[in-house]
Design a protein around this motif. Structure first.
Motif, PDB file in Angstrom:
ATOM      1  N   CYS A  17       3.440  10.371  -6.819  1.00 48.04           N
ATOM      2  CA  CYS A  17       4.582  10.891  -7.588  1.00 48.04           C
ATOM      3  C   CYS A  17       4.221  11.094  -9.062  1.00 48.04           C
ATOM      4  O   CYS A  17       4.781  11.967  -9.719  1.00 48.04           O
ATOM      5  N   VAL A  18       3.317  10.288  -9.566  1.00 44.95           N
ATOM      6  CA  VAL A  18       2.958  10.383 -10.976  1.00 44.95           C
ATOM      7  C   VAL A  18       1.975  11.533 -11.233  1.00 44.95           C
ATOM      8  O   VAL A  18       1.985  12.123 -12.316  1.00 44.95           O
ATOM      9  N   ALA A  19       1.163  11.874 -10.243  1.00 41.23           N
ATOM     10  CA  ALA A  19       0.165  12.928 -10.431  1.00 41.23           C
ATOM     11  C   ALA A  19       0.777  14.265 -10.884  1.00 41.23           C
ATOM     12  O   ALA A  19       0.293  14.865 -11.854  1.00 41.23           O
ATOM     13  N   PRO A  20       1.832  14.770 -10.243  1.00 40.15           N
ATOM     14  CA  PRO A  20       2.418  16.028 -10.719  1.00 40.15           C
ATOM     15  C   PRO A  20       2.990  15.921 -12.140  1.00 40.15           C
ATOM     16  O   PRO A  20       2.932  16.890 -12.898  1.00 40.15           O
ATOM     17  N   VAL A  21       3.521  14.759 -12.483  1.00 39.84           N
ATOM     18  CA  VAL A  21       4.050  14.575 -13.839  1.00 39.84           C
ATOM     19  C   VAL A  21       2.918  14.729 -14.853  1.00 39.84           C
ATOM     20  O   VAL A  21       3.064  15.410 -15.877  1.00 39.84           O
ATOM     21  N   GLY A  22       1.774  14.122 -14.569  1.00 47.74           N
ATOM     22  CA  GLY A  22       0.615  14.258 -15.455  1.00 47.74           C
ATOM     23  C   GLY A  22       0.127  15.697 -15.539  1.00 47.74           C
ATOM     24  O   GLY A  22      -0.238  16.175 -16.617  1.00 47.74           O
ATOM     25  N   GLN A  23       0.136  16.394 -14.410  1.00 45.22           N
ATOM     26  CA  GLN A  23      -0.292  17.794 -14.412  1.00 45.22           C
ATOM     27  C   GLN A  23       0.660  18.668 -15.227  1.00 45.22           C
ATOM     28  O   GLN A  23       0.228  19.554 -15.966  1.00 45.22           O
ATOM     29  N   ILE A  24       1.954  18.401 -15.106  1.00 47.05           N
ATOM     30  CA  ILE A  24       2.936  19.162 -15.892  1.00 47.05           C
ATOM     31  C   ILE A  24       2.745  18.890 -17.381  1.00 47.05           C
ATOM     32  O   ILE A  24       2.757  19.805 -18.204  1.00 47.05           O
ATOM     33  N   MET A  25       2.539  17.616 -17.724  1.00 45.36           N
ATOM     34  CA  MET A  25       2.339  17.256 -19.142  1.00 45.36           C
ATOM     35  C   MET A  25       1.085  17.935 -19.696  1.00 45.36           C
ATOM     36  O   MET A  25       1.113  18.471 -20.811  1.00 45.36           O
ATOM     37  N   MET A  70       0.831  -1.210   0.000  1.00 42.34           N
ATOM     38  CA  MET A  70       0.000   0.000   0.000  1.00 42.34           C
ATOM     39  C   MET A  70       0.867   1.264   0.000  1.00 42.34           C
ATOM     40  O   MET A  70       0.522   2.257  -0.642  1.00 42.34           O
ATOM     41  N   ALA A  71       2.000   1.238   0.695  1.00 44.90           N
ATOM     42  CA  ALA A  71       2.916   2.387   0.686  1.00 44.90           C
ATOM     43  C   ALA A  71       3.467   2.611  -0.718  1.00 44.90           C
ATOM     44  O   ALA A  71       3.568   3.759  -1.180  1.00 44.90           O
ATOM     45  N   THR A  72       3.799   1.519  -1.419  1.00 44.50           N
ATOM     46  CA  THR A  72       4.314   1.636  -2.784  1.00 44.50           C
ATOM     47  C   THR A  72       3.241   2.173  -3.720  1.00 44.50           C
ATOM     48  O   THR A  72       3.511   3.079  -4.527  1.00 44.50           O
ATOM     49  N   VAL A  73       2.032   1.646  -3.624  1.00 47.99           N
ATOM     50  CA  VAL A  73       0.930   2.112  -4.476  1.00 47.99           C
ATOM     51  C   VAL A  73       0.669   3.598  -4.237  1.00 47.99           C
ATOM     52  O   VAL A  73       0.535   4.383  -5.184  1.00 47.99           O
ATOM     53  N   THR A  74       0.628   3.998  -2.974  1.00 45.57           N
ATOM     54  CA  THR A  74       0.385   5.403  -2.634  1.00 45.57           C
ATOM     55  C   THR A  74       1.524   6.295  -3.133  1.00 45.57           C
ATOM     56  O   THR A  74       1.274   7.357  -3.716  1.00 45.57           O
TER      57      THR A  74
END
Length: 132
Positions: A84-92, A75-79
């Motif tokens: 971490c991926v959310a900001p990358v998507g927002q930047i893209m 669960m820690a890895t999934v979270t």
């Protein structure tokens, strides 16, 4: 809700992106900001609700299938990965909206196509899994 019907939720999200793209098209914006905003709002709320339901469902499945001694690590890895991926998507998306500043609906149409392909892929994968 079942894993083999998850594609329906993804398809619903992709279909709701079509009116979203229409809401920010120049034709719709000529009608004024309020009709565009209302149409966008009518699409965004069900998408956000669907994503919340999907997230809860998928995390429940992950928790059920993970052995208790590994649950904290998984669960820690999934979270961590999702946060971490959310900001990358927002930047893209920000860069795409800068590039297509005069035709902002094009990135949304591309998201529609990608989501539609993901939902079709999910349907195909889980159809084959249920047969196995």
């Amino acid at each position: 809700m079942k894993m083999n019907t998850l594609y329906r939720w993804l398809m619903l999200i992709s279909i709701l992106m079509i009116p979203m793209a229409i809401s920010i098209s120049p034709l719709m914006l000529r009608l004024g900001y309020y009709p565009s905003f209302i149409l966008l709002f009518i699409c965004v709320i069900p998408i956000a609700m669907s994503m919340t339901i999907i997230t809860i469902f998928v995390l429940t499945i992950v928790q059920k299938q993970t052995p208790n001694e590994l649950l904290g690590k998984v669960m820690a890895t999934v979270t961590a990965v999702s946060q971490c991926v959310a900001p990358v998507g927002q930047i893209m998306h920000g860069k795409l909206f800068e590039i297509f500043s005069s035709t902002v609906y094009i990135p949304i149409v591309c998201m529609f196509i990608i989501m539609l392909l993901i939902s079709i892929l999910a349907k195909y994968l889980y159809k084959n899994e249920s047969k196995a």
